[in-house]
Scaffold this motif. Structure first.
Motif, PDB file in Angstrom:
ATOM      1  N   MET A  44       0.845  -1.201   0.000  1.00 29.67           N
ATOM      2  CA  MET A  44       0.000   0.000   0.000  1.00 29.67           C
ATOM      3  C   MET A  44       0.870   1.237   0.000  1.00 29.67           C
ATOM      4  SD  MET A  44      -0.951  -0.414   4.005  1.00 29.67           S
ATOM      5  CE  MET A  44      -0.525  -2.129   3.908  1.00 29.67           C
ATOM      6  N   ARG A  46       1.779   5.141   1.423  1.00 29.87           N
ATOM      7  CA  ARG A  46       1.979   5.702   2.759  1.00 29.87           C
ATOM      8  C   ARG A  46       0.676   6.236   3.357  1.00 29.87           C
ATOM      9  NH1 ARG A  46       2.127  10.523   3.983  1.00 29.87           N
ATOM     10  NH2 ARG A  46       2.519  11.225   1.860  1.00 29.87           N
ATOM     11  N   THR A  48      -2.424   5.277   2.700  1.00 24.81           N
ATOM     12  CA  THR A  48      -3.277   4.143   3.055  1.00 24.81           C
ATOM     13  C   THR A  48      -2.783   3.509   4.352  1.00 24.81           C
ATOM     14  OG1 THR A  48      -3.861   3.727   0.747  1.00 24.81           O
ATOM     15  CG2 THR A  48      -4.147   1.886   2.289  1.00 24.81           C
ATOM     16  N   PHE A  49      -1.469   3.340   4.474  1.00 21.03           N
ATOM     17  CA  PHE A  49      -0.903   2.790   5.706  1.00 21.03           C
ATOM     18  C   PHE A  49      -1.286   3.669   6.890  1.00 21.03           C
ATOM     19  CE2 PHE A  49       2.520   2.576   8.861  1.00 21.03           C
ATOM     20  CZ  PHE A  49       2.495   1.216   9.162  1.00 21.03           C
ATOM     21  N   GLN A  50      -1.150   4.984   6.732  1.00 24.81           N
ATOM     22  CA  GLN A  50      -1.469   5.891   7.836  1.00 24.81           C
ATOM     23  C   GLN A  50      -2.951   5.838   8.193  1.00 24.81           C
ATOM     24  OE1 GLN A  50       0.965   7.577   9.649  1.00 24.81           O
ATOM     25  NE2 GLN A  50      -0.783   7.650  11.033  1.00 24.81           N
ATOM     26  N   ILE A  52      -4.822   3.224   8.046  1.00 19.80           N
ATOM     27  CA  ILE A  52      -4.987   1.987   8.821  1.00 19.80           C
ATOM     28  C   ILE A  52      -4.515   2.214  10.256  1.00 19.80           C
ATOM     29  CG2 ILE A  52      -4.132  -0.383   9.091  1.00 19.80           C
ATOM     30  CD1 ILE A  52      -4.143  -0.477   5.942  1.00 19.80           C
ATOM     31  N   PRO A  59      -0.589  -1.775  12.422  1.00 23.30           N
ATOM     32  CA  PRO A  59      -0.735  -2.349  11.076  1.00 23.30           C
ATOM     33  C   PRO A  59      -1.759  -3.487  11.085  1.00 23.30           C
ATOM     34  CG  PRO A  59       1.586  -2.194  11.707  1.00 23.30           C
ATOM     35  CD  PRO A  59       0.771  -1.898  12.937  1.00 23.30           C
ATOM     36  N   SER A  65       2.996  -6.007   5.929  1.00 24.71           N
ATOM     37  CA  SER A  65       2.668  -4.774   5.208  1.00 24.71           C
ATOM     38  C   SER A  65       3.913  -4.219   4.522  1.00 24.71           C
ATOM     39  CB  SER A  65       2.134  -3.710   6.172  1.00 24.71           C
ATOM     40  OG  SER A  65       0.913  -4.130   6.729  1.00 24.71           O
ATOM     41  N   VAL A  67       4.969  -0.805   2.632  1.00 25.05           N
ATOM     42  CA  VAL A  67       4.549   0.572   2.384  1.00 25.05           C
ATOM     43  C   VAL A  67       5.407   1.139   1.268  1.00 25.05           C
ATOM     44  CG1 VAL A  67       4.181   2.841   3.393  1.00 25.05           C
ATOM     45  CG2 VAL A  67       3.895   0.791   4.816  1.00 25.05           C
ATOM     46  N   PRO A  76       7.918   3.752   9.119  1.00 27.37           N
ATOM     47  CA  PRO A  76       6.611   3.519   9.730  1.00 27.37           C
ATOM     48  C   PRO A  76       6.668   3.696  11.241  1.00 27.37           C
ATOM     49  CG  PRO A  76       7.621   1.441   9.076  1.00 27.37           C
ATOM     50  CD  PRO A  76       8.509   2.535   8.573  1.00 27.37           C
ATOM     51  N   TRP A  78       3.803   3.954  14.834  1.00 27.52           N
ATOM     52  CA  TRP A  78       2.453   3.935  15.373  1.00 27.52           C
ATOM     53  C   TRP A  78       2.548   3.855  16.886  1.00 27.52           C
ATOM     54  CZ3 TRP A  78       4.538   0.128  12.304  1.00 27.52           C
ATOM     55  CH2 TRP A  78       4.787  -1.109  12.893  1.00 27.52           C
ATOM     56  N   VAL A  87       6.356  -4.772   8.973  1.00 26.88           N
ATOM     57  CA  VAL A  87       6.212  -3.666   8.034  1.00 26.88           C
ATOM     58  C   VAL A  87       7.561  -3.416   7.354  1.00 26.88           C
ATOM     59  CG1 VAL A  87       5.609  -1.231   7.738  1.00 26.88           C
ATOM     60  CG2 VAL A  87       4.423  -2.605   9.470  1.00 26.88           C
TER      61      VAL A  87
END
Length: 172
Positions: A44, A46, A48-50, A52, A59, A65, A67, A76, A78, A87
């Motif tokens: 995906m 960046r 789209t990842f954010q 999620i 993730p 995943s 990115v 990445p 979170w 990731v």
């Protein structure tokens, strides 16, 4: 070498998103998404990842995943992130299908779909019978290159939306 599969839910006019979110709620499609992608690589962009991370706080579980970003220094992150190898970051879409012996699912967004459709083997789409505004769109499908098969129209028990599944396989 695995297959490269683009997986998307698409409303009228090929709308796939609005303001970095899905402009509908279709539980049956979310369940199908989970069933298809669990245990596999999901690629995906960046944003789209954010989205999620913003929605789940982490993730997607039980998936690796990848990115895709042009930002060389982006990493990445979170909340509650610990050492996590689920990731990876790539700066180019070429060779995505070589990341796994199994399928690699491209899950968005619009720019990533546009960059990968010419490399894809299969398009797994959920077509939603809904006219909504959008600012992100799935690429046009050249029916000279793809053969589609679709299910009958279904009706969501929870949202009332009409939808169907369409699988396109590359023919050329």
């Amino acid at each position: 070498m695995g297959q490269l599969i683009l997986l998307a839910a698409v409303a009228h006019r090929r709308v796939i998103g609005q303001d970095n979110a899905l402009p509908w709620h279709l539980p049956e499609d979310l369940k199908r998404f989970k069933s298809l992608t669990t245990g596999h690589v999901v690629a995906m962009g960046r944003k789209t990842f954010q989205s999620i991370i913003d929605r789940l706080g982490r993730p997607l579980p039980n998936r690796h995943s990848v990115v895709l970003t042009r930002s060389a220094g982006w990493r990445p992150d979170w909340p509650d992130r610990q050492s996590d190898d689920s990731v990876s970051v790539l700066h180019d879409v070429t060779g995505l299908e070589q990341l796994s012996e199994g399928p690699v699912f491209v899950i968005g967004g619009a720019e990533i779909y546009a960059q990968t459709i010419s490399h894809a083997d299969i398009l797994e789409l959920t077509e939603i019978d809904l006219d909504v505004p959008g600012d992100a769109f799935f690429p046009e499908i050249d029916l000279g290159l793809w053969q589609g098969s679709h299910s009958e129209w279904l009706s969501s028990e929870k949202s009332g939306l009409r939808y169907r599944y369409i699988q396109y396989r590359r023919t050329a």
